[in-house]
Design a protein around this motif. Structure first.
Motif, PDB file in Angstrom:
ATOM      1  N   GLN A 186       0.936  -1.207   0.076  1.00  0.00           N
ATOM      2  CA  GLN A 186      -0.148  -0.163   0.008  1.00  0.00           C
ATOM      3  C   GLN A 186       0.637   1.149   0.027  1.00  0.00           C
ATOM      4  N   LEU A 187       0.216   2.305  -0.418  1.00  0.00           N
ATOM      5  CA  LEU A 187       0.948   3.500  -0.590  1.00  0.00           C
ATOM      6  C   LEU A 187       0.203   4.732   0.084  1.00  0.00           C
ATOM      7  N   SER A 188       1.065   5.603   0.792  1.00  0.00           N
ATOM      8  CA  SER A 188       0.365   6.677   1.348  1.00  0.00           C
ATOM      9  C   SER A 188       1.670   7.741   0.784  1.00  0.00           C
ATOM     10  N   THR A 189       1.111   9.026   0.155  1.00  0.00           N
ATOM     11  CA  THR A 189       1.907  10.041  -0.269  1.00  0.00           C
ATOM     12  C   THR A 189       1.389  11.292  -0.473  1.00  0.00           C
ATOM     13  N   THR A 190       2.044  12.268  -0.266  1.00  0.00           N
ATOM     14  CA  THR A 190       1.870  13.831  -0.806  1.00  0.00           C
ATOM     15  C   THR A 190       2.767  14.290  -1.487  1.00  0.00           C
ATOM     16  N   GLU A 191       2.333  14.936  -2.348  1.00  0.00           N
ATOM     17  CA  GLU A 191       3.193  15.560  -3.463  1.00  0.00           C
ATOM     18  C   GLU A 191       4.169  16.810  -2.695  1.00  0.00           C
ATOM     19  N   ASN A 192       5.664  16.348  -2.960  1.00  0.00           N
ATOM     20  CA  ASN A 192       6.461  17.439  -2.147  1.00  0.00           C
ATOM     21  C   ASN A 192       6.670  17.086  -0.857  1.00  0.00           C
ATOM     22  N   GLU A 193       6.126  16.069  -0.471  1.00  0.00           N
ATOM     23  CA  GLU A 193       6.162  15.768   1.059  1.00  0.00           C
ATOM     24  C   GLU A 193       6.706  14.332   1.414  1.00  0.00           C
ATOM     25  N   GLY A 194       7.262  13.682   0.169  1.00  0.00           N
ATOM     26  CA  GLY A 194       7.515  12.374   0.424  1.00  0.00           C
ATOM     27  C   GLY A 194       6.530  11.304   0.188  1.00  0.00           C
ATOM     28  N   ALA A 195       6.987   9.835   0.573  1.00  0.00           N
ATOM     29  CA  ALA A 195       5.716   8.804   0.442  1.00  0.00           C
ATOM     30  C   ALA A 195       6.391   7.894   1.320  1.00  0.00           C
ATOM     31  N   CYS A 196       5.405   6.845   1.480  1.00  0.00           N
ATOM     32  CA  CYS A 196       5.578   5.863   2.434  1.00  0.00           C
ATOM     33  C   CYS A 196       4.808   4.660   2.018  1.00  0.00           C
ATOM     34  N   PHE A 197       5.800   3.440   1.669  1.00  0.00           N
ATOM     35  CA  PHE A 197       5.441   2.216   1.331  1.00  0.00           C
ATOM     36  C   PHE A 197       5.158   1.007   2.287  1.00  0.00           C
ATOM     37  N   ARG A 198       3.922   0.529   2.520  1.00  0.00           N
ATOM     38  CA  ARG A 198       3.807  -0.479   3.525  1.00  0.00           C
ATOM     39  C   ARG A 198       3.557  -1.663   2.837  1.00  0.00           C
ATOM     40  N   VAL A 199       4.320  -2.659   3.336  1.00  0.00           N
ATOM     41  CA  VAL A 199       4.504  -3.986   2.681  1.00  0.00           C
ATOM     42  C   VAL A 199       4.013  -5.161   3.801  1.00  0.00           C
ATOM     43  N   ASP A 200       2.916  -5.607   3.681  1.00  0.00           N
ATOM     44  CA  ASP A 200       2.640  -6.727   4.812  1.00  0.00           C
ATOM     45  C   ASP A 200       3.022  -8.054   4.099  1.00  0.00           C
TER      46      ASP A 200
END
Length: 433
Positions: A414-428
């Protein structure tokens, strides 16, 4: 609860033998049903024999016991695995037995009506590949009932039983034969319904397989087309650069050649990772998550831009866990490569790698303070060869491989991100059982 006769679990050894194999259970349904019929018929014959004893009809009582013994013998033959022999044995016996029975009892007793159930049995128990046997026994039963009903032939007149009431027994015989025939017809309808539902389910599976195959073919066509272009472009650049390097100071051109070779190497590694994930089975082993993360970071230390990154590692899984180590490294490598590629150039960059215990597995989080992903790109980032920026140096395969690999291990991303503020990928990822 399903009450279909051939799926009962207590009448036949065959149903118990195949209860954990639905395919075998389906293909042997008629043989299992035959066991149920003969098992029930054994008790019905025994009851009929005992019923004749008070009337003093010792000949008929003896014949009833013989019939009971033959029906039970057919049950035993069928249970031993000789299904066709059991069916032929029983139907041959029943047709002959009731022909004799009808010869020694008054026609008014209506013994001939029992040929109706035998027609239904012949239609019910033989497989499609045994249709010659089915048709032969149907014709035999129909022929005998017509012969008994129309003619006055009596070969066994000296054994004929005359001193018996016929009105009530005729009604009983007629009602019994109709009930038994109706039960057999219901069984045939149930089998046909089951077969039809199975064919519908198989057709649905074939349709889904065809759709999957069509999708695979389309992806393969796209894969070959884009792969050839992505390999052709750096090769063409290398040819041009080597020509320029021959007549000029070569240092600048060698650096550019090196960049092109790095791109090709990265692309080939992605192709190999994708191929390995598709072709090889899971290979779980006890994995030290801390070591895996350290190894991946170490392998990327010399990647372009990696020296500008502050890697921060937080491991909350203390004990080794059963995972596919190679696939876990592929997931981490591609996530970190993605974060390095889309790092910030105007500020200090960091990447956080967190691994936490989760229900039935582990949870991997890879977060960065990079340029992030635009909202309109989020629906496409896990697609094959998708690049958020056409000028990007990545292959467009990294996140696609992450998703494919995670799903191969039974997990998700899954991905959570905001443009110009980075990204976070979550892998289960579930641990291997």
């Amino acid at each position: 609860m399903n009450w279909r006769f051939w799926e009962a679990r207590n009448w036949s050894r065959l149903s118990k033998k195949y209860e954990h194999d639905p395919e075998a259970l389906f293909h042997n349904k008629r043989s299992i049903l035959f066991s149920h019929i003969t098992f029930a018929g054994t008790f019905m014959g025994l009851f009929h024999a005992l019923e004749d004893i008070p009337e003093g009809q010792w000949l008929l009582t003896g014949m009833d016991f013989v019939m009971t013994a033959f029906i039970f013998t057919a049950y035993l033959i069928n249970e031993s695995g000789r299904h066709r022999q059991a069916k032929i044995f029983l139907l041959s016996f029943l047709n002959l037995f009731f022909f004799i029975y009808a010869q020694i009892t008054p026609k008014e007793l209506g013994v001939y009506v029992f040929y109706f159930p035998w027609v239904a049995v012949a239609a019910l128990v033989f497989e499609n590949r045994e249709k010659n046997y089915r048709n032969s026994f149907i014709l035999l039963s129909v022929g005998l009932i017509l012969f008994l009903f129309i003619t006055k032939f009596n070969l066994l007149s000296q054994w004929r039983v005359t001193d018996m009431e016929t009105d009530v027994p005729f009604v009983i015989n007629l009602v019994t034969s109709l009930i038994v025939t109706a039960i057999f017809i219901f069984m045939m309808i149930s089998i046909n319904d089951s077969t039809e539902q199975r064919l519908i389910a198989q057709a649905q599976q074939i349709r889904l397989k065809n759709l999957e195959l069509q999708k695979t073919n389309e992806e393969m066509d796209r894969f070959v087309y884009i792969t050839s272009n992505d390999l052709k472009a750096p090769l063409q650049s290398l040819l041009g650069l080597t020509k320029l390097a021959r007549g000029n100071s070569s240092a600048e051109y060698l650096d550019r050649i090196d960049d092109q070779l790095v791109k090709m190497k990265s692309f080939i590694q992605d192709l190999l990772g994708y191929s390995r994930n598709q072709r090889t089975a899971l290979q779980p082993e006890l994995v030290d998550i801390r070591k895996v993360v350290d190894d991946v970071i170490s392998s990327l230390r010399y990647a372009k831009g990696a020296d500008d990154i502050d890697f921060q590692v937080f491991i909350r899984v203390r004990q080794p866990v059963p995972l596919d180590r190679v696939r876990t490294m592929i997931v981490l490598t591609n996530l970190l490569n993605n974060s390095i590629q889309y790092r910030r150039r105007d500020a200090a960059s960091w990447i956080k790698i967190m691994v936490n215990p989760a229900d039935k597995g582990i949870q991997i989080l890879v977060a960065d303070n990079g340029i992030g992903i635009r909202e309109e790109q989020r629906a496409h980032i896990f697609e094959m060869f998708y690049k958020g920026n056409e000028e990007s140096e990545n292959t467009g395969l990294g996140l696609f491989i992450v998703k494919e690999t995670a799903e191969k291990m039974g997990g998700s991303v899954q991905l959570s991100t905001t443009e110009n503020e980075g990204a976070c990928f979550r892998v289960d990822i579930p641990v291997a059982s």
